[in-house]
Scaffold this motif. Structure first.
Motif, PDB file in Angstrom:
ATOM      1  N   GLU A  23       0.829  -1.212   0.000  1.00 58.65           N
ATOM      2  CA  GLU A  23       0.000   0.000   0.000  1.00 58.65           C
ATOM      3  C   GLU A  23       0.859   1.255   0.000  1.00 58.65           C
ATOM      4  O   GLU A  23       0.538   2.247  -0.679  1.00 58.65           O
ATOM      5  CB  GLU A  23      -0.911  -0.016   1.231  1.00 58.65           C
ATOM      6  CG  GLU A  23      -1.948  -1.124   1.260  1.00 58.65           C
ATOM      7  CD  GLU A  23      -3.188  -0.753   0.470  1.00 58.65           C
ATOM      8  OE1 GLU A  23      -3.225   0.353  -0.101  1.00 58.65           O
ATOM      9  OE2 GLU A  23      -4.121  -1.581   0.426  1.00 58.65           O
ATOM     10  N   LYS A  66       1.554 -11.315  -6.421  1.00 62.13           N
ATOM     11  CA  LYS A  66       0.219 -11.732  -6.846  1.00 62.13           C
ATOM     12  C   LYS A  66       0.230 -13.150  -7.418  1.00 62.13           C
ATOM     13  O   LYS A  66      -0.659 -13.967  -7.134  1.00 62.13           O
ATOM     14  CB  LYS A  66      -0.328 -10.759  -7.881  1.00 62.13           C
ATOM     15  CG  LYS A  66      -1.703 -11.144  -8.430  1.00 62.13           C
ATOM     16  CD  LYS A  66      -2.129 -10.249  -9.542  1.00 62.13           C
ATOM     17  CE  LYS A  66      -3.462 -10.728 -10.124  1.00 62.13           C
ATOM     18  NZ  LYS A  66      -3.359 -12.082 -10.690  1.00 62.13           N
ATOM     19  N   THR A 107      -6.977 -13.458   2.419  1.00 61.88           N
ATOM     20  CA  THR A 107      -7.937 -12.586   1.723  1.00 61.88           C
ATOM     21  C   THR A 107      -7.467 -11.134   1.721  1.00 61.88           C
ATOM     22  O   THR A 107      -7.537 -10.437   0.700  1.00 61.88           O
ATOM     23  CB  THR A 107      -9.312 -12.694   2.386  1.00 61.88           C
ATOM     24  OG1 THR A 107      -9.730 -14.066   2.399  1.00 61.88           O
ATOM     25  CG2 THR A 107     -10.335 -11.872   1.638  1.00 61.88           C
ATOM     26  N   SER A 108      -6.959 -10.676   2.861  1.00 63.66           N
ATOM     27  CA  SER A 108      -6.470  -9.298   2.941  1.00 63.66           C
ATOM     28  C   SER A 108      -5.254  -9.084   2.053  1.00 63.66           C
ATOM     29  O   SER A 108      -5.107  -8.020   1.422  1.00 63.66           O
ATOM     30  CB  SER A 108      -6.126  -8.958   4.398  1.00 63.66           C
ATOM     31  OG  SER A 108      -7.256  -9.097   5.234  1.00 63.66           O
ATOM     32  N   ARG A 129      -4.400 -10.741  -0.791  1.00 68.57           N
ATOM     33  CA  ARG A 129      -4.775 -10.713  -2.197  1.00 68.57           C
ATOM     34  C   ARG A 129      -5.502  -9.402  -2.548  1.00 68.57           C
ATOM     35  O   ARG A 129      -5.274  -8.818  -3.606  1.00 68.57           O
ATOM     36  CB  ARG A 129      -5.663 -11.912  -2.527  1.00 68.57           C
ATOM     37  CG  ARG A 129      -4.980 -13.250  -2.309  1.00 68.57           C
ATOM     38  CD  ARG A 129      -5.814 -14.416  -2.754  1.00 68.57           C
ATOM     39  NE  ARG A 129      -5.781 -14.546  -4.209  1.00 68.57           N
ATOM     40  CZ  ARG A 129      -6.860 -14.563  -4.969  1.00 68.57           C
ATOM     41  NH1 ARG A 129      -8.050 -14.450  -4.433  1.00 68.57           N
ATOM     42  NH2 ARG A 129      -6.757 -14.698  -6.279  1.00 68.57           N
ATOM     43  N   SER A 130      -6.348  -8.927  -1.668  1.00 65.32           N
ATOM     44  CA  SER A 130      -7.046  -7.667  -1.917  1.00 65.32           C
ATOM     45  C   SER A 130      -6.075  -6.490  -1.941  1.00 65.32           C
ATOM     46  O   SER A 130      -6.184  -5.597  -2.793  1.00 65.32           O
ATOM     47  CB  SER A 130      -8.121  -7.437  -0.851  1.00 65.32           C
ATOM     48  OG  SER A 130      -9.058  -8.494  -0.841  1.00 65.32           O
ATOM     49  N   ALA A 131      -5.106  -6.492  -1.012  1.00 66.11           N
ATOM     50  CA  ALA A 131      -4.160  -5.372  -0.946  1.00 66.11           C
ATOM     51  C   ALA A 131      -3.245  -5.345  -2.171  1.00 66.11           C
ATOM     52  O   ALA A 131      -2.959  -4.260  -2.715  1.00 66.11           O
ATOM     53  CB  ALA A 131      -3.324  -5.481   0.325  1.00 66.11           C
ATOM     54  N   LYS A 154      -3.882  -6.600  -5.227  1.00 60.45           N
ATOM     55  CA  LYS A 154      -4.682  -6.169  -6.381  1.00 60.45           C
ATOM     56  C   LYS A 154      -5.000  -4.679  -6.315  1.00 60.45           C
ATOM     57  O   LYS A 154      -4.944  -3.959  -7.325  1.00 60.45           O
ATOM     58  CB  LYS A 154      -5.980  -6.973  -6.441  1.00 60.45           C
ATOM     59  CG  LYS A 154      -5.805  -8.420  -6.869  1.00 60.45           C
ATOM     60  CD  LYS A 154      -7.160  -9.101  -6.987  1.00 60.45           C
ATOM     61  CE  LYS A 154      -7.010 -10.545  -7.434  1.00 60.45           C
ATOM     62  NZ  LYS A 154      -8.309 -11.231  -7.573  1.00 60.45           N
ATOM     63  N   ARG A 155      -5.325  -4.201  -5.124  1.00 65.06           N
ATOM     64  CA  ARG A 155      -5.636  -2.781  -4.965  1.00 65.06           C
ATOM     65  C   ARG A 155      -4.409  -1.916  -5.294  1.00 65.06           C
ATOM     66  O   ARG A 155      -4.532  -0.862  -5.940  1.00 65.06           O
ATOM     67  CB  ARG A 155      -6.116  -2.525  -3.540  1.00 65.06           C
ATOM     68  CG  ARG A 155      -6.588  -1.117  -3.283  1.00 65.06           C
ATOM     69  CD  ARG A 155      -7.349  -1.029  -1.978  1.00 65.06           C
ATOM     70  NE  ARG A 155      -6.574  -1.509  -0.844  1.00 65.06           N
ATOM     71  CZ  ARG A 155      -6.855  -2.633  -0.178  1.00 65.06           C
ATOM     72  NH1 ARG A 155      -7.862  -3.400  -0.537  1.00 65.06           N
ATOM     73  NH2 ARG A 155      -6.119  -2.995   0.864  1.00 65.06           N
TER      74      ARG A 155
END
Length: 578
Positions: A475, A508, A536-537, A539-541, A543-544
């Motif tokens: 991030e 990823k 889950t967190s 993979r979301s981070a 991709k984001r």
């Protein structure tokens, strides 16, 4: 690694732990007052409040408060051992058993048992009533009789400490940081509300197990106690079903189990609240490491992998800086004087990329099959064996043509002396291969492999303990890359954007491969909530972060010097199909 005594982090951690201990003592004092108020419940409200107030200001209460402060301070020492060091990795079930039987771990378990007994004894002494003493005057016969309910409840305190120490794994504490920054009171209230249902169920099962054990072993405990002290009994034994199912006794038993588990859990919660509070680190004024500085900088905090809580606070400050603080981002984007180099940015982006690459390599090592590892090992051994015997003949060395032809050396006596070390190395490698083959044969047996074999589930869980750091690193560098388009006047970030994209894509790919692997599927089937949340967190981070960079750098994708394979992988993000 920067030593903890060299910088200001020791002072910071000591202050936060002391505040956590004081807050825990205050909270437990409030809970005890509420318990006394509840146990003295009466319809005569004036008498009820007077009795509660007299109990609170009595000498027994302050003695109890001193004992409680000592108990919580002792627990604070154990918390510091847990939270300030990296969690150990247990390769097998046998290694986990050996770690359980160490002196430090057994001392920790024993302290829980002692704390449970002390807390129960203090509560029984403060409440008064029929369960406040071991002996009482007999009502039928003359003399002193045993109050079996007292030591039944007192032993339940020891049992609660044993039950809690066996059920929990203190060495694998995971740092839980709040998603949204809140005040400590609101975090404490939210944490207690969240864990109350689980604590009530856990204390209920603890009470059921204790009553079952006492039903079968209570007669032996009573006989041992009566043999040590000269007292008598005039009522039916407590291990009888009719007396053991007394609703008042069961309520007291469950209440003491619940109070102990709530005390331990709230103390850990307060330590977590204080230790995970955000702090702003400074940048080095010169842009390079200064060994004489007493204040901890952000770059030094990111490098403290031996003190995980400081490293977590460093990455938390980095992601906060990257997303919310424009003034500090400006300091990060400036050049050092003299020199004109982006020291702070170079150090930060290198730390983040190294962390992401290490995370990818660790998961690649987990997903590699044992046959592939064996093949790679055999290939390396074969290469090292062949290389000294037949060296490669090259016409050019360092891109320069040889002007002197190679001359075959004349055999001499020195050849034998040079082959002796090689023969010794060959024997060592041969013995090593045979030993590894024998170990592999033993581990092929199901029972031996179950006890001594390495578990992929443990490896996955251990690597995922750094998942929060990986999320913040991704991030932070993605947000800084986006803000650099409008705030980076020197262009210090653009040169690293291709490396950032490639690193995020590799993470990823590893997470996608792990998501489809049988190891993680088996782990999810075991209902491991923490593992599923972190995966889950993550993979979301990732991709984001990729979407954030690609969306803002879309007009400049062809100018980033990316490989064709990387551009193909980015097409799904450009088309919003991920």
């Amino acid at each position: 690694m920067i030593e903890i005594d060299k910088k200001d982090c020791k002072k910071l951690l000591t202050r936060r732990m002391l505040l956590a201990v004081v807050s825990s003592i205050t909270l437990q004092f409030f809970l005890v007052c509420c318990l006394i108020l509840f146990t003295n419940l009466s319809t005569d409200y004036v008498h009820w409040l007077q009795n509660t107030w007299r109990t609170v200001i009595s000498l027994r209460m302050w003695i109890y408060l001193g004992i409680l402060a000592a108990v919580i301070s002792l627990q604070g020492v154990f918390c510091s051992k847990i939270y300030l060091h990296n969690p150990p990795y247990y390769k097998s079930r046998f290694a986990k058993l050996c770690a359980t039987l160490t002196v430090q771990n057994l001392s920790l378990k024993a302290s829980y048992i002692v704390m449970g007994g002390i807390l129960t004894w203090s509560h029984l002494s403060l409440k008064g009533g029929m369960y406040s003493s071991l002996t009482a005057d007999c009502s039928i016969i003359y003399g002193t009789c045993l109050v079996e309910e007292y030591y039944f409840l007192l032993f339940s305190g020891l049992w609660s400490g044993l039950y809690f120490s066996v059920k929990t794994n203190d060495s694998m504490k995971y740092f839980r940081f709040p998603i949204i920054t809140q005040f400590k009171f609101f975090r404490l209230r939210q944490g207690i509300y969240a864990m109350l249902p689980n604590l009530m169920i856990s204390s209920m099962w603890s009470a059921v197990y204790y009553m079952t054990i006492y039903y079968f072993l209570g007669s032996y405990c009573r006989a041992a106690l009566l043999s040590m002290i000269s007292i008598q009994t005039e009522v039916e034994p407590l291990d009888n079903m009719s007396r053991l199912l007394n609703l008042t006794l069961i309520l007291h038993l469950w209440l003491h189990q619940f109070i102990f588990i709530l005390t331990i859990s709230s103390t850990y919660l307060l330590f977590e609240i204080y230790l995970t509070e955000w702090i702003s680190f400074k940048f080095s004024s010169s842009g390079v490491y200064n060994g004489d500085a007493s204040e901890l900088t952000l770059i030094e905090a990111l490098a403290m992998d031996k003190i995980p809580i400081i490293q977590h606070l460093g990455y938390l400050d980095l992601v906060t800086l990257a997303q919310k603080e424009k003034m500090r981002r400006g300091i990060l984007f400036t050049l050092s004087q003299p020199g004109g180099h982006p020291y702070n940015w170079n150090c930060i982006v290198q730390k983040c990329i190294d962390l992401l690459k290490k995370f990818s390599s660790d998961f690649n090592a987990i997903s590699m099959k044992p046959q592939e590892q064996q093949f790679c090992y055999s290939t390396n051994v074969l290469t090292t064996r062949i290389a000294p015997v037949r060296p490669a003949q090259k016409e050019h060395i360092y891109h320069m043509r040889k002007l002197v032809p190679d001359v075959t050396p004349v055999p001499s006596i020195e050849v034998d002396t040079k082959e002796a070390p090689y023969s010794g190395m060959f024997i060592q490698k041969f013995i090593k291969q045979k030993r590894e083959a024998f170990v592999a044969y033993l581990l092929s047996k199901p029972l031996i492999n179950y006890i001594f074999g390495e578990q992929d589930d443990n490896k996955i869980r251990y690597v995922l303990l750094n998942g929060q750091l990986v999320i913040w690193a991704a991030e932070a560098i993605s947000s800084l890359s986006v803000f650099s388009l409008s705030e980076d006047s020197y262009g210090v970030v653009q040169k690293d954007v291709p490396n950032i994209i490639n690193t995020l894509l590799s993470v990823k790919q590893v997470l996608d491969k792990l998501q489809k692997s049988a190891v993680l599927a088996r782990k999810i089937q075991t209902d491991d909530k923490l593992t599923k949340e972190i995966c889950t967190s993550l993979r979301s981070a990732i991709k984001r972060s990729l979407y954030r960079i690609i969306t803002n750098f879309e007009p400049y994708v062809n100018d980033l010097s990316l490989e064709s394979l990387t551009i193909e992988q980015l097409q799904s993000f450009l088309n919003y199909k991920e």
